[in-house]
Design an enzyme around this catalytic site. Structure first.
Site, PDB file in Angstrom:
ATOM      1  N   ARG A  27       0.824  -1.213   0.000  1.00 25.43           N
ATOM      2  CA  ARG A  27       0.000   0.000   0.000  1.00 25.43           C
ATOM      3  C   ARG A  27       0.858   1.262   0.000  1.00 25.43           C
ATOM      4  O   ARG A  27       0.326   2.361  -0.192  1.00 25.43           O
ATOM      5  CB  ARG A  27      -0.913   0.018   1.241  1.00 25.43           C
ATOM      6  N   LYS A 604       7.973   4.257 -13.079  1.00 22.19           N
ATOM      7  CA  LYS A 604       6.903   4.980 -12.378  1.00 22.19           C
ATOM      8  C   LYS A 604       7.324   6.404 -12.060  1.00 22.19           C
ATOM      9  O   LYS A 604       6.521   7.317 -12.088  1.00 22.19           O
ATOM     10  CB  LYS A 604       6.524   4.223 -11.092  1.00 22.19           C
TER      11      LYS A 604
HETATM   12  C1  F6R Z   1       1.561   8.265 -17.739  1.00 19.22           C
HETATM   13  C2  F6R Z   1       2.473   8.581 -16.645  1.00 19.22           C
HETATM   14  C3  F6R Z   1       3.544   9.584 -16.893  1.00 19.22           C
HETATM   15  C4  F6R Z   1       3.627  10.547 -15.703  1.00 19.22           C
HETATM   16  C5  F6R Z   1       4.828  11.477 -15.870  1.00 19.22           C
HETATM   17  C6  F6R Z   1       4.897  12.505 -14.758  1.00 19.22           C
HETATM   18  O1  F6R Z   1       0.632   7.297 -17.378  1.00 19.22           O
HETATM   19  O2  F6R Z   1       2.381   8.041 -15.582  1.00 19.22           O
HETATM   20  O3  F6R Z   1       3.331  10.279 -18.077  1.00 19.22           O
HETATM   21  O4  F6R Z   1       2.438  11.264 -15.620  1.00 19.22           O
HETATM   22  O5  F6R Z   1       6.016  10.732 -15.892  1.00 19.22           O
HETATM   23  O6  F6R Z   1       5.031  11.902 -13.519  1.00 19.22           O
HETATM   24  P1  F6R Z   1       4.707  12.677 -12.187  1.00 19.22           P
HETATM   25  O7  F6R Z   1       3.256  12.996 -12.172  1.00 19.22           O
HETATM   26  O8  F6R Z   1       5.107  11.742 -11.098  1.00 19.22           O
HETATM   27  O9  F6R Z   1       5.536  13.928 -12.211  1.00 19.22           O
END
Ligand code: F6R
Length: 609
Positions: A27, A604
């Site tokens: 989680r 991620k």
């Molecule tokens: C698409 C995705 C990526 C993120 C991007 C920004 O599904 O997950 O395009 O949105 O790498 O990541 P954050 O929001 O963590 O800055």
């Protein structure tokens, strides 16, 4: 999202709690702790970071006892730290809590004026003090829990122990899950069934407002009025892996289905209905600073950038101030005309995206006020920003972002409402009107999720296509981009999102019977224009999947498939279309037999340039 575990029985509690917390690790958490009741005292151990740190802490002196509670914390109120980690103690009471207490500031001020001293920044500590005060007034623990529940606004699942009642754990919930179970050695509780499965498969899911008392060989459940309730345990057949995913086949599907809750959690406690205003104290910006800002900027990457593009339309309608939206990796290498006092909004799920961070630092260097819309509490962006709106999505495990996008758009609704009211573009009545509309969104999303089967059927028909085109206009142009991004990420099908009106300037050359076209066409002021674009597609034999407003049957004979979303104000359509497009992408990838949670080549959190 926090995890809760508890045990009362014949065996040593520590090892049961630690292995239970391990099962809850999926989680996400930033600190952990346990409390064991033994010989008239509590032994409480808490550590920041991974469970190994807590285990190392447990090596300092033995910790005995057969009654205990444990917690993994995903910070919401207050940074990750030992003081903020659970369990929290007040007097003879110790407790762990999941959820958000909306009125905790009011309660905290009241308790402070009554002489209670607070050791943490959490909302949880108010519950500990309220319970301890009720127990001092002679209440039993279960009665105290029921009474204190009346004071709490928000959501909670709690597990509590009192020195006055050894060998007992009292639990209750409202809006957060809590499950209890019994076997020959004792009684167990947890925030989901995962940690219980190695002990028992016969479990009881508490309902809102119910109170449970757990003892070594007995579980009692009381209804919200305190009347004993008979219950029939349910048998869980899932294995532990399926249980982590809440019975869904993967995290992406689980996270898609969590969106009604994400919307509610992100709105929770953040508005004042009387004044029609959003209440965002963590923005840390005065009205004057907001009024004096010449320009607003939004910078983000990927899906978060698409949320930012939606924000542009919201600001233009609800705030009527200039706003510019940029991609992080582009902004950092431009010479942006940013000025002292401008408001720079960085959006990020992880709060660690290198390009977004670099852009935020550059904006700060040039004198802008940096606000972060961020999910991960304690992330670099949240620490470096001047003000924050946390999206309360809990950890997003699937690589493709779904619920984080929804949380971001909800945060932008609140921000646009806040700034729109400060600028007096919106009246109190209009503010209330918007709040009413925002609060309908969880129900509308539920409605779409219930129609998943019909999207799945469409997905099966097109899963082997090589290209897709997504068309949207106005505020749904970013949603066309997001729908296409979701599809390409997890299904590896080439997909493009395009503003529908721009199609005739090039992409129309691509259209033939092998190119499915997804058209987003709500009943808004651009409806007729979207329909004309759809006709142009149709005339070139492309299969058309139309997403339209409920009650609109004009396209029934024109499109190959029509999916209806609830008929809402145009500014609210993006979330509803997005959920439909997430399901479409998911089921296409699934029919291609792909691992939707871990698409190839993607990470991620993109912490490199
Ligand atoms: C698409 C995705 C990526 C993120 C991007 C920004 O599904 O997950 O395009 O949105 O790498 O990541 P954050 O929001 O963590 O800055």
């Amino acid at each position: 999202m926090c995890g809760i575990i508890g045990y009362v029985g014949r065996d040593s509690a520590t090892s049961i709690l630690i292995s239970g917390l391990r099962r809850l690790e999926y989680r996400g958490y930033d600190s952990a702790g346990i409390a064991i009741q033994h010989n008239g005292s509590f032994d409480i151990r808490r550590s920041v970071g991974k469970l190994n740190n807590l285990e190392a802490n447990l090596q300092n002196g033995s910790i005995e006892g057969t009654t205990g509670i444990g917690h993994t914390r995903w910070a919401t109120h207050g940074r990750p730290s030992e003081q903020n980690a659970h369990p929290h103690r007040s007097g003879d009471v110790v407790l762990v809590h999941n959820g958000i207490i909306e009125n905790f500031l009011t309660l905290r001020h009241r308790l402070e004026s009554e002489g209670f001293r607070f050791e943490s920044e959490t909302d949880t500590e108010v519950i500990a003090h309220l319970l301890s005060s009720a127990i001092k007034r002679g209440r039993t623990l279960d009665v105290a829990v029921r009474q204190v529940a009346h004071d709490l606004q928000g959501s909670y699942a709690i597990a509590v122990m009192s020195l006055a009642e050894p060998g007992r754990i009292v639990v209750s919930r409202s809006g957060c899950p809590l499950v209890i179970g019994l076997n020959g050695t004792g009684a167990f509780l947890a925030s989901d069934v995962t940690p219980l499965l190695s002990h028992t498969r016969e479990v009881v899911f508490l309902e809102d407002g119910e109170v449970g008392i757990l003892q070594e060989s007995e579980i009692q459940v009381f209804d919200p009025e305190g009347r004993p309730k008979s219950f029939q345990p349910e048998t869980i057949h899932w294995d532990a892996e399926a249980a982590e995913k809440g019975g869904y086949s993967d995290f992406m599907m689980k996270e898609i289905h969590e969106q009604p809750q994400v919307i509610m959690d992100t709105l929770r406690g953040r508005f004042d209905y009387e004044t029609g205003e959003a209440d965002l104290p963590d923005l840390a910006m005065t009205k004057e600073e907001l009024l004096n800002a010449k320009r607003f900027w939004i910078v983000a990457c990927g899906t978060s950038w698409h949320a930012g593009l939606v924000g542009k339309y919201l600001f233009e309608e609800m705030v009527r101030r200039p706003i510019q939206v940029d991609i992080g990796s582009e902004f950092r290498y431009r010479e942006p005309m940013i000025q002292q006092g401008d408001v720079f909004i960085a959006i990020s799920q992880s709060g660690e995206t290198a390009d977004t961070l670099a852009a935020a630092r550059e904006a700060k260097r040039r004198g802008a006020r940096v606000l972060a819309i961020v999910n991960a509490v304690g992330s670099t962006l949240s620490r470096e920003a001047d003000g924050i709106i946390y999206t309360r999505c809990g950890p997003e495990i699937s690589v493709a972002s779904t619920k984080a996008f929804t949380g971001q758009v909800i945060a932008l609704y609140l921000l646009a409402l806040h700034v729109g009211r400060v600028h007096e573009v919106l009246t109190p009545e209009e503010g209330r009107w918007w709040l009413d509309r925002f609060l309908t969104l969880p129900g509308h999303v539920e409605h779409i999720l219930k129609q998943e089967k019909s999207i799945e059927l469409i997905a099966h028909q097109y899963a082997q296509k090589r290209n897709f085109l997504y068309l949207g206009r106005g505020i749904n142009y970013p949603i066309a981009l997001e729908g296409a991004l979701k599809l390409k990420e997890i299904s590896y099908i080439h997909a493009e999102g395009y503003p529908a009106g721009e199609m005739k300037h090039g992409p129309i050359a691509l259209i033939d019977s092998e190119m499915p076209v997804v058209v987003l066409s709500p009943k808004d002021r651009l409806y007729e224009k979207s329909v004309s674009n759809l006709m142009e597609v149709r005339a070139r034999s492309a299969p058309v999947i139309a997403f339209v407003s409920e009650g609109d049957h004009a396209l029934d004979k024109v499109a190959d498939h029509v999916f209806h979303i609830p008929d809402v104000h145009p500014l609210l359509t993006p979330i509803l279309f997005t959920v439909g497009l997430q399901l479409l992408a998911y089921h296409i990838a699934n029919s291609r037999g792909l691992d939707v949670d871990r698409p190839r080549n993607l990470a991620k959190s993109v912490t490199v340039e």
